[in-house]
Structures are given as C-alpha cells and as structure tokens.
Design a protein around this motif. Sequence first.
Motif, short mmCIF file in Angstrom:
data_model
loop_
_atom_site.label_atom_id
_atom_site.label_comp_id
_atom_site.label_asym_id
_atom_site.label_seq_id
_atom_site.Cartn_x
_atom_site.Cartn_y
_atom_site.Cartn_z
N GLY A 142 1.14 -0.97 0.06
CA GLY A 142 0.04 0.03 0.17
C GLY A 142 0.77 1.14 0.68
N GLY A 143 0.42 2.25 0.01
CA GLY A 143 0.48 3.73 0.12
C GLY A 143 1.47 4.31 -0.52
N ARG A 144 0.59 3.87 -2.44
CA ARG A 144 1.58 3.95 -3.57
C ARG A 144 0.34 4.02 -4.73
NH1 ARG A 144 5.04 0.12 -1.94
NH2 ARG A 144 4.03 -1.49 -2.85
N GLY A 145 -1.10 4.76 -4.04
CA GLY A 145 -2.18 5.02 -5.06
C GLY A 145 -1.90 6.12 -5.32
N LEU A 146 -1.45 6.77 -5.12
CA LEU A 146 -1.61 8.83 -5.59
C LEU A 146 -0.10 8.30 -6.90
CD1 LEU A 146 -2.19 11.38 -6.20
CD2 LEU A 146 -0.56 12.26 -4.19
N LEU A 147 1.14 7.65 -6.15
CA LEU A 147 2.16 7.62 -7.49
C LEU A 147 1.22 7.02 -9.08
CD1 LEU A 147 4.91 7.44 -8.04
CD2 LEU A 147 5.21 4.84 -7.47
N LEU A 148 0.57 5.72 -8.65
CA LEU A 148 -0.04 4.89 -9.62
C LEU A 148 -0.43 6.17 -10.17
CD1 LEU A 148 -0.55 3.11 -11.45
CD2 LEU A 148 -2.57 1.59 -9.46
N VAL A 149 -1.67 6.66 -9.36
CA VAL A 149 -2.31 8.06 -10.22
C VAL A 149 -1.93 8.76 -11.60
CG1 VAL A 149 -4.32 9.93 -10.24
CG2 VAL A 149 -3.70 7.39 -8.96
N ARG A 150 -0.73 9.16 -11.13
CA ARG A 150 0.01 10.05 -11.58
C ARG A 150 0.78 9.19 -12.53
NH1 ARG A 150 2.59 13.21 -7.09
NH2 ARG A 150 1.22 15.00 -6.85
N GLU A 151 1.02 8.07 -13.21
CA GLU A 151 1.69 6.74 -13.44
C GLU A 151 0.70 7.20 -14.48
OE1 GLU A 151 4.61 5.29 -16.01
OE2 GLU A 151 4.60 6.86 -14.69
N ILE A 152 0.07 6.49 -14.31
CA ILE A 152 -1.43 6.59 -15.35
C ILE A 152 -1.53 7.60 -15.89
CG2 ILE A 152 -4.20 5.90 -16.13
CD1 ILE A 152 -3.20 4.08 -12.73
N ALA A 153 -1.35 8.94 -15.54
CA ALA A 153 -1.67 10.26 -16.50
C ALA A 153 -1.01 10.53 -17.09
CB ALA A 153 -1.91 10.70 -15.00
N ARG A 154 -0.16 10.55 -16.75
CA ARG A 154 1.80 10.55 -16.97
C ARG A 154 1.21 9.52 -19.06
NH1 ARG A 154 5.85 8.77 -19.05
NH2 ARG A 154 5.98 6.86 -17.47
N GLU A 155 0.93 8.33 -18.86
CA GLU A 155 1.30 7.34 -19.52
C GLU A 155 0.31 8.06 -20.54
OE1 GLU A 155 1.70 3.54 -18.88
OE2 GLU A 155 3.34 3.39 -17.81
N ALA A 156 -1.21 8.27 -20.30
CA ALA A 156 -2.08 8.80 -21.61
C ALA A 156 -1.96 9.95 -21.88
CB ALA A 156 -3.51 8.29 -20.24
N GLY A 157 -0.29 10.83 -21.41
CA GLY A 157 -0.63 12.66 -21.85
C GLY A 157 -1.11 13.23 -21.45
N VAL A 190 -2.63 15.08 -16.96
CA VAL A 190 -2.23 15.07 -15.98
C VAL A 190 -2.86 14.79 -14.37
CG1 VAL A 190 -1.02 17.42 -16.60
CG2 VAL A 190 -3.35 17.75 -16.34
N CYS A 191 -1.91 15.28 -13.53
CA CYS A 191 -2.60 14.85 -11.77
C CYS A 191 -2.40 15.87 -11.20
CB CYS A 191 -2.40 13.60 -11.58
SG CYS A 191 -2.88 13.07 -9.78
N ASP A 192 -3.15 16.60 -10.57
CA ASP A 192 -2.96 17.50 -9.55
C ASP A 192 -4.01 16.72 -7.54
OD1 ASP A 192 -1.36 19.56 -8.44
OD2 ASP A 192 -1.76 20.99 -9.45
N VAL A 193 -2.40 18.19 -6.95
CA VAL A 193 -3.26 17.50 -5.54
C VAL A 193 -3.66 19.65 -4.78
CG1 VAL A 193 -3.78 17.40 -2.87
CG2 VAL A 193 -2.37 16.25 -4.70
N GLU A 194 -5.14 19.96 -5.03
CA GLU A 194 -4.54 21.34 -4.40
C GLU A 194 -6.33 21.78 -3.33
OE1 GLU A 194 -6.84 22.62 -8.15
OE2 GLU A 194 -5.57 22.86 -9.06
#
Length: 174
Positions: A132-147, A149-153
């Motif tokens: 566990g603990g890598r969900g946001l890393l996975l989200v960012r990687e999926i977004a990056r591979e698809a071209g 972006v991802c952010d937290v505000e």
Amino acid sequence: MDNHGRGPDPRPAGGADTPLGPPGPPRDEPRPLPYEGVWRFTAAAVDASVPQARHAVRDLLHRQGVPVSDDLVQGLLLIVSELVTNAVRHAALLSPVLAVEVAVGAEWVRVSVEDNHPYRPTALEADHGRTGGRGLLLVREIAREAGGVCDVEHTAGGGKVIWAALPLKPVRVP
C-alpha cells in the motif's frame, strides 16, 4: 468550471493562471458537443463506495456517449478506484462524505475526488517492503502514460481535491 470542460486545458477553472481584470471582447464559443458536461455525486466514505463510484463513472461515460477507448476507460476507472480508496482510508474520520466529479470536454476527461480532510498527500516512491501507500504514484503514472496530468489542490473549505485529466483520443473503428 464555467467553460463546462471546453478547450485544451483540463485544469479546474479559477486557478492561479486565471487572468485578472475586465473580460475581453466576447468570443464566439463553439457549441458544446453532446457528451460534454460536468457531473458530481457524493458518497459515504466507506469501502462500498469504491466499486459504486467506479461503476457510476463507467456508466456515465457510456450513457453520455463519450468517445473513449477501452484503455482510457480502464485507466480512468483505476484512477477513480485509487482516489476513492485513498479518501475512504485516510480521510473518513474528518470527512464522512466525499465527492466525485467527472468533467468531459471536447479534448479531455477529468475525474476528481474531494474530501474535507486537510492533509495533502504526496506520491510515495516504491518501497518493496511495504504494501500500500502508492495509490497516488499509480494515479500519476497512469495520467502521464496517457498524456494527461494529475494534481492535488486545497479547497476553500480546508479540504482537498485530487484530480487527473486524460486527453480524449477518437476511437478508431476498424
């Protein structure tokens, strides 16, 4: 999101890049495509909300006729699962309700999850000794591979919204 998802920029409207001052001359805005819009729903911060949110997003994309490939849908659904799971696991104590938003524009689709917990997560690097603990890393990687972006505000109410936007690519029919 007064532009209802139109245009090339998937970032939420009203951010730091929004120009100040009086509006310029009126522009001829293109008419929205039939699938464009913004949809928002709330859910309890409980485990059962994870598959419910995933199914709701999948059904919405299908019902609206959004031109998304199967790969893009799978990426979006994994992102929704990760973001809702994180809100349930880490924010439920201070935020018993979370909100999921789907914004579809002519060129992109954005999913976001908002909660009232003030903690702003960061993407952790892979630690093979830890589960566990890598969900946001996975989200960012999926977004990056698809071209995308991802952010937290931070939200005005002191919580946070985590979002990912992926470009829409026309589905090629053989």
